[in-house]
Write a protein that holds these residues in place. Structure first.
Motif, PDB file in Angstrom:
ATOM      1  N   PRO A 145      41.501  46.797  42.809  1.00  0.00           N
ATOM      2  CA  PRO A 145      41.798  48.037  42.080  1.00  0.00           C
ATOM      3  C   PRO A 145      40.667  48.415  41.130  1.00  0.00           C
ATOM      4  N   ARG A 146      40.561  49.692  40.827  1.00  0.00           N
ATOM      5  CA  ARG A 146      39.540  50.169  39.896  1.00  0.00           C
ATOM      6  C   ARG A 146      39.873  49.695  38.490  1.00  0.00           C
ATOM      7  N   PRO A 147      38.929  48.978  37.834  1.00  0.00           N
ATOM      8  CA  PRO A 147      39.238  48.377  36.534  1.00  0.00           C
ATOM      9  C   PRO A 147      39.030  49.372  35.390  1.00  0.00           C
ATOM     10  N   THR A 148      39.623  49.062  34.255  1.00  0.00           N
ATOM     11  CA  THR A 148      39.441  49.864  33.049  1.00  0.00           C
ATOM     12  C   THR A 148      39.236  48.918  31.866  1.00  0.00           C
ATOM     13  N   GLY A 149      38.802  49.484  30.746  1.00  0.00           N
ATOM     14  CA  GLY A 149      38.704  48.728  29.502  1.00  0.00           C
ATOM     15  C   GLY A 149      37.813  47.509  29.589  1.00  0.00           C
ATOM     16  N   ILE A 172      33.225  43.247  34.573  1.00  0.00           N
ATOM     17  CA  ILE A 172      32.689  43.371  35.935  1.00  0.00           C
ATOM     18  C   ILE A 172      31.302  44.004  35.905  1.00  0.00           C
ATOM     19  N   VAL A 173      31.084  44.980  35.013  1.00  0.00           N
ATOM     20  CA  VAL A 173      29.749  45.560  34.862  1.00  0.00           C
ATOM     21  C   VAL A 173      28.734  44.472  34.529  1.00  0.00           C
ATOM     22  N   LYS A 174      29.075  43.621  33.559  1.00  0.00           N
ATOM     23  CA  LYS A 174      28.155  42.537  33.157  1.00  0.00           C
ATOM     24  C   LYS A 174      27.900  41.594  34.334  1.00  0.00           C
ATOM     25  N   GLN A 196      25.583  43.364  36.829  1.00  0.00           N
ATOM     26  CA  GLN A 196      24.216  43.441  36.311  1.00  0.00           C
ATOM     27  C   GLN A 196      23.509  42.094  36.437  1.00  0.00           C
ATOM     28  N   ASP A 197      24.213  41.032  36.090  1.00  0.00           N
ATOM     29  CA  ASP A 197      23.626  39.695  36.204  1.00  0.00           C
ATOM     30  C   ASP A 197      23.349  39.356  37.671  1.00  0.00           C
ATOM     31  N   TRP A 198      24.245  39.797  38.538  1.00  0.00           N
ATOM     32  CA  TRP A 198      24.080  39.519  39.973  1.00  0.00           C
ATOM     33  C   TRP A 198      22.802  40.167  40.500  1.00  0.00           C
ATOM     34  N   VAL A 199      22.610  41.454  40.166  1.00  0.00           N
ATOM     35  CA  VAL A 199      21.409  42.160  40.635  1.00  0.00           C
ATOM     36  C   VAL A 199      20.154  41.523  40.041  1.00  0.00           C
ATOM     37  N   ALA A 200      20.223  41.116  38.777  1.00  0.00           N
ATOM     38  CA  ALA A 200      19.068  40.455  38.155  1.00  0.00           C
ATOM     39  C   ALA A 200      18.710  39.184  38.899  1.00  0.00           C
ATOM     40  N   ILE A 232      26.893  51.479  35.280  1.00  0.00           N
ATOM     41  CA  ILE A 232      27.700  51.219  36.472  1.00  0.00           C
ATOM     42  C   ILE A 232      29.043  51.918  36.298  1.00  0.00           C
ATOM     43  N   ARG A 233      29.405  52.716  37.279  1.00  0.00           N
ATOM     44  CA  ARG A 233      30.679  53.439  37.232  1.00  0.00           C
ATOM     45  C   ARG A 233      31.507  53.072  38.453  1.00  0.00           C
ATOM     46  N   PHE A 234      32.817  53.067  38.276  1.00  0.00           N
ATOM     47  CA  PHE A 234      33.711  52.648  39.352  1.00  0.00           C
ATOM     48  C   PHE A 234      34.546  53.826  39.850  1.00  0.00           C
ATOM     49  N   GLY A 235      34.729  53.867  41.156  1.00  0.00           N
ATOM     50  CA  GLY A 235      35.584  54.878  41.763  1.00  0.00           C
ATOM     51  C   GLY A 235      36.385  54.270  42.897  1.00  0.00           C
TER      52      GLY A 235
END
Length: 661
Positions: A582-586, A592-594, A597-601, A613-616
């Motif tokens: 499901p699309r997360p909030t708060g 998940i953004v963090k 980001q760490d994953w891509v790094a 990073i935005r979720f849809g």
């Protein structure tokens, strides 16, 4: 120009099996290299040989390639033929008359089969009907049809009488139809009352009426309407005619209109950087030659195959790999009206199982959406279906990220079906860089090597080759038979768009960034040149960052990356992500953004970490599955959306994607 940095490394290799090599039309690397050497030694002669072997000519050509007015190249110009004759009549003469040509699966699951004899009869009646309305050689006809046998027949009927067709995807707006009618100077439209998609009826004829009412369409004297649903529609007396009435009493034979090899077979409008659609014009002979060769060599089509390309006839893939190439090869193929998720997300796998599909060609967008469905809905998982009839898979439309490639290879192909990752464009007419099943060791995410006879290369901004391992602009150095001939009505735009002066005016510019592997020379497409990001002086293709995100298979189903201006780094990376859950909030969204980001790094390096990073629930896509990146760029910059969004499958998603975490 700094070269485009290639940051993803892929080391998995899947060599072709001995069985695949033994049965393939091009068998083994030595056979591939022999074709490439023949083309290099006698380029015009190579294509001439193939044109004589694979096409049926009314009048044989004497000249292969005319380069005297470059870049307006001509192939086989003094020869005459008919494309419809090459697709249909040859199959009445070679023993295929009673072979099934088209297996039509309607949106509701109803299946009908049409033999080559029946299709030939329908096309001839259709062609005679068009002639009875005064439509003739050289006229332009807009086709705005649902996926159907009648849609394919409409294209073939135009080809039979020498009319140039322009197919408009059935999801496009009235404004899009009107623009194409006006630009093409069309005199007739072939449409349907409605189309059926995902259990819904969608108006087509009403859209055509609205388009014509916008003005500039005064040359339209005939609107032919296929009765698909039978719901009430308006009909203009004198101008509009039902298809079944047009066919009534027509002869089931129609002498083909023999046309010159360079006669325009079709126009297909594609988006331009200015927003004004550009009419890509294709020839008859050169285009059909490449359609035949790629079906025979890339898909290795055999008489017993059941072939399925999931594209719509509104796109070039539906032209080359449904309406023309497979028919000219005498194939049995699926024509599918529906969508992959209706009535459930197991639809594709059920069709493959029930129709015993052996060659399957679809888009990475569809694959990624079905990966998500398989993760979230147990009944949609391909393991629930018998897919053992498959022997070859293909992918088309955009670069496929390695993790989606692996899922496709393992879950759909059972780790035994080679995946043909085909690179080509509306403008190229057919595959120009692609694996061949009996030749190429496969590397996930790479379209591997040029099709035999295609002189593909990677160059810098001055047109000089870059060393393997360095990214640059993808070009093709020599003309080839199926290439775009011009932009309809705008030859200067053609020259400036595809043969720019800063590259010397003789290299075809594909508009994509690419890199060749330093050892194998394999090509990997890095995304559109205008999708190259410049972050703190590092030039990176968006596709590689998207691939890194999607390789986080635990979380991510799909991702799209764009750039936005940034005071500190010049450009900042903005990622739009569809999660498997499901699309997360708060705080959950921030976590998940963090993590991403760490994953891509870790996968690429800190320089590639998305700043935003935005979720849809999904991404903004056209009804054909294309991601509308222009809209994403506007969202990333915080701009109001002013573009036409009527072609989107899911316009409501834009509100979700405005929100930063």
């Amino acid at each position: 120009m700094a070269s485009i940095d290639s940051v993803l490394q892929e080391h998995r290799v899947f060599p072709p099996s001995a069985e695949t090599i033994a049965r393939a039309a091009i068998s083994g690397m030595a056979a591939y290299e022999a074709l490439c050497k023949e083309a290099e030694t006698d380029y015009a002669g190579y294509w001439a040989r193939l044109a004589r072997e694979h096409l049926l000519w009314k009048k044989p050509f004497t000249q292969s390639l005319d380069e005297s007015n470059a870049p307006f190249y001509k192939w086989f110009e003094d020869g005459t033929l008919n494309v419809s004759f090459n697709c249909l009549d040859r199959n009445l003469e070679n023993g295929n008359a009673d072979k099934v040509a088209l297996i039509f699966e309607a949106d509701d699951g109803k299946v009908t089969r049409t033999t080559y004899r029946e299709l030939h009869s329908l096309v001839c009646k259709f062609a005679n009907g068009l002639k009875s309305r005064g439509i003739k050689k050289g006229d332009r006809v807009i086709i705005y049809m649902p996926m159907s046998v009648e849609g394919v027949a409409a294209m073939q009927a135009c080809a039979r009488i020498g009319a140039t067709h322009s197919v408009v995807f059935g999801g496009f707006s009235a404004k899009s139809v009107q623009e194409r009618v006006v630009d093409a100077g069309a005199t007739a439209v072939i449409t349907a009352d409605e189309q059926c998609r995902g259990g819904k009826n969608i108006a087509l004829k009403a859209v055509v009426d609205e388009a014509i009412a916008m003005g500039g369409c005064e040359a339209i004297h005939s609107v032919v309407v296929y009765k698909r649903t039978g719901n009430a529609i308006g009909m203009s007396a004198g101008r509009d005619v039902w298809l079944h009435d047009l066919l009534e009493g027509q002869s089931a034979t129609c002498e083909p209109e023999w046309v010159g090899a360079e006669h325009p077979l079709f126009l297909l409008y594609t988006s331009g950087s200015t927003g004004k659609p550009k009419g890509v014009q294709h020839s008859s002979a050169g285009y059909l030659l490449h359609a035949i060769l790629t079906n025979k060599w890339t898909f290795d089509l055999k008489p017993e195959d059941v072939y399925w390309c999931t594209a719509d006839i509104g796109w070039v893939t539906g032209h080359t790999y449904i309406a023309y190439g497979p028919l000219a090869c005498g194939a049995t193929q699926i024509v599918f009206e529906g969508v992959p998720t209706y009535p459930d997300a197991g639809r594709f796998w059920r069709v493959i199982q029930d129709q015993k599909v052996s060659v399957f060609y679809t888009a990475p967008t569809a694959i990624r959406s079905l990966i998500k469905a398989a993760e979230t809905t147990a009944t949609a998982h391909p393991r629930n279906y018998d897919l053992t009839s498959l022997r070859l898979l293909g992918t088309v439309g955009e670069p496929i990220n390695p993790e989606a490639w692996m899922w496709y290879y393992e879950q759909i192909g059972g780790s035994r079906c080679p995946v043909m990752d085909t690179f080509w464009q509306t403008e190229t007419g057919g595959h120009v860089i692609t694996p061949l099943p009996g030749v190429t060791p496969l590397v996930p995410g790479s379209c591997t090597l040029p099709f035999p006879g295609i002189a593909a290369a990677v160059v810098d901004e001055s047109g000089h080759d870059v060393e393997w391992g360095k990214g640059g602009f993808l070009v093709i150095k020599r003309p080839w038979p199926s290439m775009i001939r011009t932009i309809w009505g705008d030859p200067e735009r053609y020259r400036n768009s595809y043969f720019p002066g800063d590259l010397g005016g003789k290299l075809y510019l594909a508009g994509d960034g690419a890199v060749r592997d330093a050892k194998t020379g394999y090509f990997t497409i890095m995304g559109r040149i205008d999708d190259v990001l410049n972050v703190s002086g590092h030039r990176m293709g968006t596709m590689e960052i998207e691939s890194a995100l999607v390789s986080c298979t635990e979380l991510v189903a799909e991702a799209a990356v764009v750039g936005r201006p940034d005071d500190l780094t010049g450009e900042a990376i903005c990622a739009f992500v569809v999660l498997k859950g499901p699309r997360p909030t708060g705080d959950a969204a921030k976590a998940i953004v963090k993590k991403l980001q760490d994953w891509v790094a870790k996968e690429i390096g800190p320089i590639a970490k998305p700043k935003d990073i935005r979720f849809g629930d999904n991404l903004p896509k056209t009804r054909s599955g294309k991601i509308m990146r222009r809209l994403l760029r506007s969202l990333a910059k915080g701009e109001e959306i002013t573009q036409d969004v009527s072609t989107l499958e899911n316009p409501a998603i834009l509100e979700q994607l405005k929100q930063s975490v």
